[in-house]
Motif scaffolding. Structure first.
Motif, short mmCIF file in Angstrom:
data_model
loop_
_atom_site.label_atom_id
_atom_site.label_comp_id
_atom_site.label_asym_id
_atom_site.label_seq_id
_atom_site.Cartn_x
_atom_site.Cartn_y
_atom_site.Cartn_z
N THR A 1 -29.35 117.36 -80.20
CA THR A 1 -30.15 116.15 -79.39
C THR A 1 -29.44 114.93 -79.89
O THR A 1 -29.38 114.56 -80.86
N ASN A 2 -28.99 114.02 -78.55
CA ASN A 2 -28.57 112.81 -78.93
C ASN A 2 -29.18 111.69 -78.27
O ASN A 2 -30.35 111.78 -77.44
N ARG A 3 -29.46 110.67 -78.83
CA ARG A 3 -30.17 109.41 -78.62
C ARG A 3 -29.80 109.08 -77.28
O ARG A 3 -30.59 108.87 -76.36
N TYR A 4 -28.39 109.07 -76.83
CA TYR A 4 -27.90 108.79 -75.81
C TYR A 4 -27.55 110.31 -74.81
O TYR A 4 -26.63 110.94 -75.34
N PRO A 5 -28.43 110.33 -73.79
CA PRO A 5 -28.55 111.69 -73.13
C PRO A 5 -27.25 112.21 -72.52
O PRO A 5 -27.00 113.23 -72.17
N PHE A 6 -26.36 110.91 -72.27
CA PHE A 6 -24.77 111.46 -71.54
C PHE A 6 -23.81 111.40 -72.32
O PHE A 6 -22.72 111.42 -71.59
N ARG A 7 -23.85 111.84 -73.65
CA ARG A 7 -22.60 111.95 -74.24
C ARG A 7 -21.61 112.85 -73.78
O ARG A 7 -20.31 112.58 -73.87
N LEU A 8 -22.09 113.95 -73.48
CA LEU A 8 -21.04 115.05 -73.14
C LEU A 8 -20.36 114.90 -71.86
O LEU A 8 -19.16 115.06 -71.74
N PRO A 9 -20.95 114.30 -70.67
CA PRO A 9 -20.33 114.04 -69.39
C PRO A 9 -19.38 112.94 -69.79
O PRO A 9 -18.15 112.79 -69.13
N VAL A 10 -19.91 111.83 -70.72
CA VAL A 10 -18.92 110.83 -70.67
C VAL A 10 -17.79 111.17 -71.64
O VAL A 10 -16.76 110.55 -71.24
N LEU A 11 -18.08 112.18 -72.70
CA LEU A 11 -17.00 112.68 -73.49
C LEU A 11 -15.78 113.22 -72.50
O LEU A 11 -14.46 113.09 -72.75
N LYS A 12 -16.38 114.10 -71.47
CA LYS A 12 -15.49 114.97 -70.67
C LYS A 12 -14.45 113.68 -69.85
O LYS A 12 -13.46 113.84 -69.72
N ILE A 13 -15.05 112.77 -69.43
CA ILE A 13 -14.56 111.68 -68.53
C ILE A 13 -13.74 110.99 -69.46
O ILE A 13 -12.56 110.82 -68.69
#
Length: 260
Positions: free
Chosen positions: A138-150
């Motif tokens: 669980t991340n505080r910022y919910p878009f960590r993985l999509p942002v990581l891919k970008i």
């Protein structure tokens, strides 16, 4: 060639954080997963059961040794690779690395591990396409993985001129019927590395079973976990200095500004 890169982290509450991942051709994934499932069953683990560093004990030690011996057999046969980065989270530079945000710093460390792993694949295998699977959290910022891919694809395109090397960055559970089995392998490996780097070996509180497991794994890996390895070692262990990474980034930014 298509690859799976399967990662986990350890020591998030200790001085030395360890992030690590297994890389394997996607064509090997099904056969290796089936072998691992069969081995777990033969060693008395339930199908949905989780094996992890925190559960290493005297009673389970021989079973864990069998599972990790299987892994190193395939590592030495070049069916997969392992890479881990160790970071000193007590360093002042680490706090600056994430602008005071621990979650951001954590994912920047992950970025570096993933970037180096994908970059190596792209240089060695033309047309590489990588699916990255991270332990679900669980991340505080919910878009960590999509942002990581970008961010990964953008960085790789800048350096290699190749876009869309990373097909997806997705979460996977480490336990239950839908668990990703190789996350469990990664958990044991990085847990053992963290046990050494955080100085638990030789302490009064040290678990005899964990100490024995560390020695067993170091023998299979052919290296002590207190040491870094050569860059292209199939079992690759490296201390990541965030201060150096920050200086390098500042230098690149300065050069780019001078060109405009």
């Amino acid at each position: 060639m298509k690859f799976n890169l399967i990662c986990d982290e350890s020591g998030t509450g200790e001085r030395y954080l360890v992030v690590g991942g297994l890389t394997l051709p996607r064509t090997n994934y099904g056969a290796l997963s089936a072998q691992l499932a069969a081995l777990k069953k033969a060693e008395g683990f339930q199908a949905a059961g989780e094996f992890k560093w925190g559960k290493v004990s005297k009673a389970y030690l021989p079973r864990y040794q069998q599972l990790l011996e299987w892994f190193f057999h395939h590592l030495k046969a070049n069916h997969l690779r392992f890479r881990a980065h160790v970071v000193d989270t007590s360093a002042h530079a680490y706090r600056r690395y994430g602008d005071g945000d621990k979650e951001k710093a954590f994912y920047k460390v992950y970025y570096h591990l993933l970037f180096q792993s994908v970059r190596r694949l792209a240089l060695e295998e033309e047309g590489s396409n990588i699916l990255i699977l991270l332990d679900d959290k669980t991340n505080r910022y919910p878009f960590r993985l999509p942002v990581l891919k970008i961010a990964l694809n953008a960085g790789l395109k800048r350096q290699l001129g190749q876009g869309d090397l990373v097909a997806s960055v997705e979460p996977r559970p480490s336990s239950g019927l839908g668990a990703e089995p190789f996350i469990q392998i990664a958990d044991v490996l990085i847990g053992a590395i963290g046990y050494v780097r955080n100085g638990h070996i030789g302490k009064l509180h040290a678990s005899p079973a964990k100490v024995e497991m560390v020695k067993f794994l170091e023998g299979l890996a052919g290296t002590g976990f207190a040491f870094d390895t050569a860059a292209r070692a199939p079992f690759n262990l490296w201390t990541f200095d965030v201060a150096v990474a920050m200086e390098r980034k500042a230098s690149h930014q300065k050069k780019n500004r001078s060109k405009t």
